[in-house]
Design an enzyme around this catalytic site. Structure first.
Site, PDB file in Angstrom:
ATOM      1  CG  ASP A  32      11.667 -92.873 -75.229  1.00 21.35           C
ATOM      2  OD1 ASP A  32      10.551 -93.739 -74.858  1.00 21.35           O
ATOM      3  OD2 ASP A  32      12.958 -93.130 -74.807  1.00 21.35           O
ATOM      4  N   GLY A  82      22.819 -91.685 -82.742  1.00 21.01           N
ATOM      5  CA  GLY A  82      24.172 -91.850 -82.276  1.00 21.01           C
ATOM      6  C   GLY A  82      23.732 -93.905 -81.634  1.00 21.01           C
ATOM      7  CB  SER A 107      29.490 -91.367 -84.693  1.00 21.94           C
ATOM      8  OG  SER A 107      30.188 -91.776 -84.009  1.00 21.94           O
ATOM      9  CG  ASN A 109      31.987 -91.875 -78.307  1.00 21.35           C
ATOM     10  OD1 ASN A 109      32.135 -91.698 -78.567  1.00 21.35           O
ATOM     11  ND2 ASN A 109      33.325 -92.873 -77.101  1.00 21.35           N
ATOM     12  CG  PHE A 110      28.107 -88.321 -82.030  1.00 21.35           C
ATOM     13  CD1 PHE A 110      28.368 -87.683 -82.903  1.00 21.35           C
ATOM     14  CD2 PHE A 110      26.937 -89.122 -81.611  1.00 21.35           C
ATOM     15  CE1 PHE A 110      27.442 -87.407 -84.190  1.00 21.35           C
ATOM     16  CE2 PHE A 110      26.618 -89.827 -83.001  1.00 21.35           C
ATOM     17  CZ  PHE A 110      26.394 -88.868 -84.013  1.00 21.35           C
ATOM     18  CG  HIS A 142      31.608 -99.866 -72.342  1.00 21.60           C
ATOM     19  ND1 HIS A 142      32.611 -99.722 -73.709  1.00 21.60           N
ATOM     20  CD2 HIS A 142      31.039 -98.365 -72.832  1.00 21.60           C
ATOM     21  CE1 HIS A 142      32.533 -99.265 -74.925  1.00 21.60           C
ATOM     22  NE2 HIS A 142      32.158 -98.002 -73.767  1.00 21.60           N
ATOM     23  CE  LYS A 146      29.115-100.457 -75.487  1.00 21.71           C
ATOM     24  NZ  LYS A 146      28.365 -99.359 -75.839  1.00 21.71           N
ATOM     25  N   GLY A 152      30.771 -99.776 -80.640  1.00 19.78           N
ATOM     26  CA  GLY A 152      30.782 -99.755 -81.347  1.00 19.78           C
ATOM     27  C   GLY A 152      31.507 -98.491 -81.332  1.00 19.78           C
ATOM     28  CB  THR A 153      34.011 -96.291 -79.041  1.00 14.99           C
ATOM     29  OG1 THR A 153      32.836 -95.839 -78.930  1.00 14.99           O
ATOM     30  CG2 THR A 153      35.090 -95.894 -79.541  1.00 14.99           C
TER      31      THR A 153
END
Length: 255
Positions: A32, A82, A107, A109-110, A142, A146, A152-153
């Site tokens: 990071d 992600g 994705s 959302n995993f 959410h 956020k 994204g989902t």
């Protein structure tokens, strides 16, 4: 399997916990560029800092996602991405993956539950395609922190409907006023600490059908990302989505 965690925010910490809980894998690096956490082992992604990783799990920021993918490609390191908000660079990422021979799955959302939800939404869209009296819309809720909207989902959910319903031509973010009948509207709400709620509304003159996925915590996102990493390292080189991963689950393959 040796896993490098890239991005050590809330999701990075949950990825770490999910890996430890699985008891099957080793965390070989935590990278990071900004965090001062004592667990950080590196600031940049390079051959030394990945420390012999078999795969990287990356939950960073939209403005660093593509440059990270460039680094994974240069190292031929399989990567689970992600991060959301970078897909305008997807065509370039696809070229990178092809040229380098790496493996990548991305994705918004995993969560395995979300993947099942999307498969149900896709099948519902195929049904509604043949019943023009029904309209569809997507709503997502959410937590206040956020950064992106729609989520994204939510975009993945609307895309599933768009793929299946011939009379729908585009996705729009609803901000008030009339929505064209050929568009799928997404409504976004930000409140409190909600991990994520996604609802598809199928509405007709006589009744309403709703399909909802409610996340109780981010743990499902983290454990799904680890499972996706396990699946990815077994695949041939290429770029994959959750649809590919979930197809293996539905088909009963080892994932």
């Amino acid at each position: 399997m040796r896993i490098a965690i890239v991005g050590y925010g809330k999701m990075g910490h949950m990825i770490e916990a999910a890996i430890k809980e699985s008891g099957r894998h080793e965390i070989c690096a935590i990278i990071d560029p900004l965090s001062d956490d004592k667990n950080i082992t590196g600031r940049e992604i390079n051959n030394e800092t990945i420390n012999g990783a078999d795969v990287a799990i990356d939950f960073t920021a939209p403005d660093s996602a593509y440059s990270n993918i460039e680094r994974y490609a240069s190292l031929s390191l399989p990567a689970v991405i992600g991060t959301t908000g970078w897909l305008e660079k997807l065509p370039d990422a696809e070229k990178l993956v092809t040229a380098s021979g790496m493996k990548l799955i991305y994705s918004g959302n995993f969560s395995i539950g979300v993947a099942v939800f999307l498969e149900i939404v896709r099948k519902a869209g195929a049904i509604i395609n043949n019943i023009p009296t029904y309209d569809v819309a997507v709503r997502e809720v959410h937590h206040r922190a956020k950064k992106d909207a729609p989520s994204g989902t939510a975009m993945m959910t609307a895309s599933c409907l768009l793929d299946e319903i011939d009379r729908k031509e585009r996705i729009v973010q609803y901000s008030g006023g009339k929505i064209d009948e050929n568009a799928i509207g997404i409504t976004s709400e930000r409140v409190g600490y909600v991990p994520g709620i996604h609802t598809v509304t199928i509405d007709g003159s006589a009744d309403t059908i709703e399909i909802t996925h409610t996340a109780r915590s981010r743990e499902g996102f983290a454990s799904g990302a680890v499972k996706a990493a396990e699946w990815l390292v077994k695949q041939n080189s290429g770029i994959y989505t959750m649809d590919d991963f979930v197809s293996s689950l539905i088909g009963g393959e080892n994932a």
